[in-house]
Motif scaffolding. Sequence first.
Motif, mmCIF file in Angstrom:
data_model
loop_
_atom_site.group_PDB
_atom_site.id
_atom_site.type_symbol
_atom_site.label_atom_id
_atom_site.label_comp_id
_atom_site.label_asym_id
_atom_site.label_seq_id
_atom_site.Cartn_x
_atom_site.Cartn_y
_atom_site.Cartn_z
ATOM 1 N N THR A 175 49.505 -53.921 -34.790
ATOM 2 C CA THR A 175 50.636 -53.018 -35.034
ATOM 3 C C THR A 175 50.781 -52.806 -36.536
ATOM 4 O O THR A 175 51.012 -53.762 -37.277
ATOM 5 C CB THR A 175 51.946 -53.584 -34.466
ATOM 6 O OG1 THR A 175 51.812 -53.774 -33.059
ATOM 7 C CG2 THR A 175 53.108 -52.640 -34.735
ATOM 8 N N SER A 176 50.642 -51.583 -36.981
ATOM 9 C CA SER A 176 50.774 -51.279 -38.408
ATOM 10 C C SER A 176 52.241 -51.103 -38.766
ATOM 11 O O SER A 176 52.972 -50.350 -38.108
ATOM 12 C CB SER A 176 50.009 -49.999 -38.749
ATOM 13 O OG SER A 176 48.618 -50.185 -38.560
ATOM 14 N N SER B 196 44.986 -53.958 -37.528
ATOM 15 C CA SER B 196 46.007 -53.007 -37.997
ATOM 16 C C SER B 196 46.084 -53.082 -39.514
ATOM 17 O O SER B 196 45.468 -53.945 -40.152
ATOM 18 C CB SER B 196 47.377 -53.322 -37.379
ATOM 19 O OG SER B 196 47.793 -54.639 -37.768
#
Length: 316
Positions: free
Chosen positions: A267-268, A305
């Motif tokens: 998850t960025s 990410s």
Amino acid sequence: NAVSGGVTLTASGSISGAGTISTGAATADDANTGGTSTTANSGSISLTATGANVQLGKLTTGAATVSNVNEGASTDTATAGTISLSGASLGTSTGTPQTLALGSGTGGAASVGGLLNLTATAGNIFVSSDAALRVKDLTTQAATANTVDIRTTGGKAIVFDSTGTYANVSGSGTANNGDAINVVTDTTGGTVTFNKALDAGSITVSAGDAVVVNQNLSTTAVNTSGGGAGSNAVSGGVTLTAAGSISGAGTISTGAATADDANTGGTSTTANSGSISLTATGANVQLGKLTTGAATVSNVNEGGSTDTATAGSITL
């Protein structure tokens, strides 16, 4: 002494129509008489549309004038009427604003023009004047990013008065939900002056003359850490563009942007603080300190990410 009457409209719905509203001028003569105080007060306009829009023809308060002033052992004061607007929203757009003009005050040393008070409880504000503006109180919807667009035409100045009170213009601090303040003047004479500190979601000024920053301008810090991974943080910027100088002792700063990746791979999470851009065409830029906010992503996990923090630029 001279006093003209005011106009007050209060509605449980909208206030609309093409009709204009104006108050009469107030004119008195001190006859060069010391020891005798002479006053002139023009009427105010107050429009309140509870839960609905305000959009009428042009609103104008009359000029207030005391002539042949002699303030020896007395005070001769001319005070022009205030315009106070309150509704869910004011005006419709930059193309269809609520038009208005505040009367001037001419006389003794304490004489003043009218003031503008604006309240929008559930929407945007769009006002435009072909006379000089003194903006006093500004109230908007809490924790909601709305637009506040204030402009003049014909080279008329805008002053944010030192006595003003601002409510809900800045953001909550947990999201980018402060108001976008947009101030526009069109040509020579249209100086924009900030005599009251202002914190908002973003601040943009396009002046046909100089910009004077006598008090601090800032955008609200945004911390989305409570939202976990992927809750990106963005704070607003400040852009001042002038056809003259940009000057004053006031500082300019943008809010910090803080996010939390919560050690979550795949998850960025990003954080971007606002930039500052100052352009004074053919003239000098000299203000107090300019500061862009820190950008921080904590508890980073870039497995699969990319987590990025980017602090705002300063462009002069």
